[in-house]
Design a protein around this motif. Structure first.
Motif, PDB file in Angstrom:
ATOM      1  N   SER A  64       0.866  -1.160   0.077  1.00 14.67           N
ATOM      2  CA  SER A  64       0.004  -0.167  -0.030  1.00 14.67           C
ATOM      3  C   SER A  64       0.936   1.247   0.007  1.00 14.67           C
ATOM      4  N   ASN A  65       0.466   2.212  -0.761  1.00 14.02           N
ATOM      5  CA  ASN A  65       1.095   3.530  -0.747  1.00 14.02           C
ATOM      6  C   ASN A  65       2.378   3.487  -1.651  1.00 14.02           C
ATOM      7  N   VAL A  66       2.884   2.520  -2.401  1.00 11.12           N
ATOM      8  CA  VAL A  66       4.025   2.481  -3.090  1.00 11.12           C
ATOM      9  C   VAL A  66       3.660   3.341  -4.331  1.00 11.12           C
ATOM     10  N   GLY A  67       2.759   3.894  -4.952  1.00  8.49           N
ATOM     11  CA  GLY A  67       2.514   4.416  -5.943  1.00  8.49           C
ATOM     12  C   GLY A  67       1.881   3.843  -7.040  1.00  8.49           C
ATOM     13  N   LYS A  68       1.154   2.661  -6.726  1.00  7.94           N
ATOM     14  CA  LYS A  68       0.429   1.778  -7.988  1.00  7.94           C
ATOM     15  C   LYS A  68      -0.399   2.600  -8.555  1.00  7.94           C
ATOM     16  N   SER A  69      -1.433   3.207  -7.717  1.00  5.23           N
ATOM     17  CA  SER A  69      -2.520   4.027  -8.656  1.00  5.23           C
ATOM     18  C   SER A  69      -1.872   5.195  -9.409  1.00  5.23           C
ATOM     19  N   SER A  70      -0.742   5.773  -9.012  1.00  5.93           N
ATOM     20  CA  SER A  70      -0.370   6.838  -9.687  1.00  5.93           C
ATOM     21  C   SER A  70       0.408   6.292 -11.066  1.00  5.93           C
ATOM     22  N   LEU A  71       1.145   5.194 -10.737  1.00  9.89           N
ATOM     23  CA  LEU A  71       1.867   4.460 -11.962  1.00  9.89           C
ATOM     24  C   LEU A  71       0.917   4.165 -13.043  1.00  9.89           C
ATOM     25  N   ARG A 175      11.067   7.616  -8.236  1.00  4.98           N
ATOM     26  CA  ARG A 175      12.575   7.832  -8.445  1.00  4.98           C
ATOM     27  C   ARG A 175      12.892   9.333  -7.973  1.00  4.98           C
ATOM     28  N   ASP A 176      11.886  10.154  -8.327  1.00  7.48           N
ATOM     29  CA  ASP A 176      12.294  11.742  -8.022  1.00  7.48           C
ATOM     30  C   ASP A 176      12.497  11.906  -6.598  1.00  7.48           C
ATOM     31  N   LYS A 177      12.254  10.862  -5.538  1.00  2.07           N
ATOM     32  CA  LYS A 177      12.593  11.152  -4.144  1.00  2.07           C
ATOM     33  C   LYS A 177      13.771  10.783  -3.724  1.00  2.07           C
ATOM     34  N   THR A 207      11.093   4.156 -12.038  1.00  3.30           N
ATOM     35  CA  THR A 207      10.063   5.274 -12.774  1.00  3.30           C
ATOM     36  C   THR A 207       9.548   6.422 -11.752  1.00  3.30           C
ATOM     37  N   SER A 208       9.207   7.506 -12.062  1.00  2.00           N
ATOM     38  CA  SER A 208       8.483   8.320 -11.222  1.00  2.00           C
ATOM     39  C   SER A 208       7.242   8.879 -12.036  1.00  2.00           C
ATOM     40  N   ALA A 209       6.146   8.312 -11.395  1.00  2.00           N
ATOM     41  CA  ALA A 209       4.795   8.661 -11.878  1.00  2.00           C
ATOM     42  C   ALA A 209       4.691  10.308 -11.999  1.00  2.00           C
ATOM     43  N   HIS A 210       5.211  11.001 -11.103  1.00  2.00           N
ATOM     44  CA  HIS A 210       5.002  12.487 -10.923  1.00  2.00           C
ATOM     45  C   HIS A 210       5.825  13.190 -12.013  1.00  2.00           C
ATOM     46  N   LYS A 211       7.034  12.686 -12.272  1.00  2.00           N
ATOM     47  CA  LYS A 211       7.867  13.418 -13.134  1.00  2.00           C
ATOM     48  C   LYS A 211       7.666  12.761 -14.670  1.00  2.00           C
TER      49      LYS A 211
HETATM   50  P1  GDP Z   1      -0.868   3.278  -3.914  1.00  2.00           P
HETATM   51  O1  GDP Z   1      -1.553   3.225  -2.557  1.00  2.00           O
HETATM   52  O2  GDP Z   1      -0.121   2.324  -4.200  1.00  2.00           O
HETATM   53  O3  GDP Z   1      -1.935   3.293  -4.871  1.00  2.00           O
HETATM   54  O4  GDP Z   1      -0.088   4.874  -3.862  1.00  2.00           O
HETATM   55  P2  GDP Z   1      -0.818   6.050  -4.812  1.00  2.00           P
HETATM   56  O5  GDP Z   1      -0.529   6.246  -6.292  1.00  2.00           O
HETATM   57  O6  GDP Z   1      -1.914   6.378  -4.251  1.00  2.00           O
HETATM   58  O7  GDP Z   1       0.629   6.838  -4.125  1.00  2.00           O
HETATM   59  C1  GDP Z   1       0.878   7.124  -2.715  1.00  2.00           C
HETATM   60  C2  GDP Z   1       1.596   8.277  -2.325  1.00  2.00           C
HETATM   61  O8  GDP Z   1       2.834   8.368  -3.076  1.00  2.00           O
HETATM   62  C3  GDP Z   1       0.793   9.743  -2.736  1.00  2.00           C
HETATM   63  O9  GDP Z   1       0.850  10.523  -1.778  1.00  2.00           O
HETATM   64  C4  GDP Z   1       1.295   9.853  -4.186  1.00  2.00           C
HETATM   65  O10 GDP Z   1       1.080  11.498  -4.417  1.00  2.00           O
HETATM   66  C5  GDP Z   1       2.691   9.741  -4.001  1.00  2.00           C
HETATM   67  N1  GDP Z   1       3.436   9.301  -5.327  1.00  2.00           N
HETATM   68  C6  GDP Z   1       3.085   8.283  -6.013  1.00  2.00           C
HETATM   69  N2  GDP Z   1       3.926   8.297  -6.965  1.00  2.00           N
HETATM   70  C7  GDP Z   1       4.945   9.306  -6.801  1.00  2.00           C
HETATM   71  C8  GDP Z   1       6.008   9.615  -7.509  1.00  2.00           C
HETATM   72  O11 GDP Z   1       6.212   9.304  -8.685  1.00  2.00           O
HETATM   73  N3  GDP Z   1       6.864  10.799  -7.029  1.00  2.00           N
HETATM   74  C9  GDP Z   1       6.479  11.138  -5.852  1.00  2.00           C
HETATM   75  N4  GDP Z   1       7.425  11.984  -5.091  1.00  2.00           N
HETATM   76  N5  GDP Z   1       5.571  10.808  -4.959  1.00  2.00           N
HETATM   77  C10 GDP Z   1       4.743   9.970  -5.460  1.00  2.00           C
END
Ligand code: GDP
Length: 232
Positions: A64-71, A175-177, A207-211
């Protein structure tokens, strides 16, 4: 932790080890695949909810919170897609999306802090059932936060995939972090650990979903697993 601009991390590639990197044609195939309609197909809480496995399939999962939805959103370019699997308190389900030539299976994050016991039991049976029995499953993407590297729950999951002989690939997120030197060390460490995991793909995506970093390369990898363009 400070953000690191894309330029600052340029010394570490979107793929590690960097060879063979996708060529322009592979990148274009990935772009085209993900430019297509992405359709919600099914949400499966157990075996009975699984859609027919008629298309090559790629599963995506991680803590959880790994960034899956964002990716998933960055890959598909559609912000609403992954949200359905994210609603709090919702029964855990595998969400299936179809990209015409490829099925994406979005698995909820592992880690069960607040889930009811019955739910944990059901899910702990269903996920191994799914990965072992799904004939169309070409690869599982195991998402790992670049800041934290592999953790116990990741290793447990990877061992399960090793035993099931289900091919998986590590995708580093956020990756951007992470500063370039720290990222390079983490990549070396993970790559070295992967050598003892029989079902692990030796190449890591970074990867960086944000960048938007490494997204085109990951799309290219997924396009190579999809059905041929004239298959449908
Ligand atoms: P999930 O729980 O795995 O689906 O994760 P989310 O996609 O909801 O992301 C969890 C947190 O990590 C959120 O606060 C996102 O904004 C942050 N996050 C996700 N991807 C990135 C990224 O590429 N860069 C940064 N800096 N933060 C990210």
């Amino acid at each position: 932790m400070a953000d690191h601009a894309p330029g600052a991390a340029e010394d570490v590639g979107a793929l590690f080890p960097p060879e063979p990197a996708p060529d322009a044609a592979m990148i274009e195939a990935g772009r085209l695949l993900f430019a297509q309609e992405c359709r919600f197909v099914a949400a499966a809480a157990d075996e009975s909810g699984l859609p027919p496995d008629t298309l090559p399939e790629v599963a995506i999962l991680g803590r959880s919170n790994v960034g899956k939805s964002s990716l998933v959103n960055a890959l598909t370019g559609r912000a609403a897609l992954a949200r359905v699997s994210h609603a709090p308190g919702r029964t855990r389900q595998i969400i299936f999306f179809e990209l015409r030539r490829l099925m994406l299976a979005d698995l909820p994050g592992y880690g069960f802090a607040s889930a009811p016991k019955e739910e944990i039991k059901r899910w702990s049976r269903f996920v191994p059932f799914y990965v072992r029995g799904r004939a169309a499953l070409k690869r599982t993407l195991v998402l790992i936060d670049a800041r934290h590297g592999l953790m116990r729950a990741d290793r447990d999951f990877m061992e399960m995939l090793d035993k099931a002989a289900v091919s998986y690939q590590i995708v580093l997120t956020k990756r951007d972090k992470v500063a370039p030197a720290e990222l390079a060390a983490r990549l070396e460490q993970i790559a070295s650990e992967l050598k003892s995991h029989v079902a692990a793909h030796p190449q890591l995506h970074v990867t960086s979903a944000h960048k938007g970093l490494g997204i085109a390369e990951l799309r290219a990898t997924l396009a190579a697993l999809a059905a041929p363009p004239d298959a449908r």
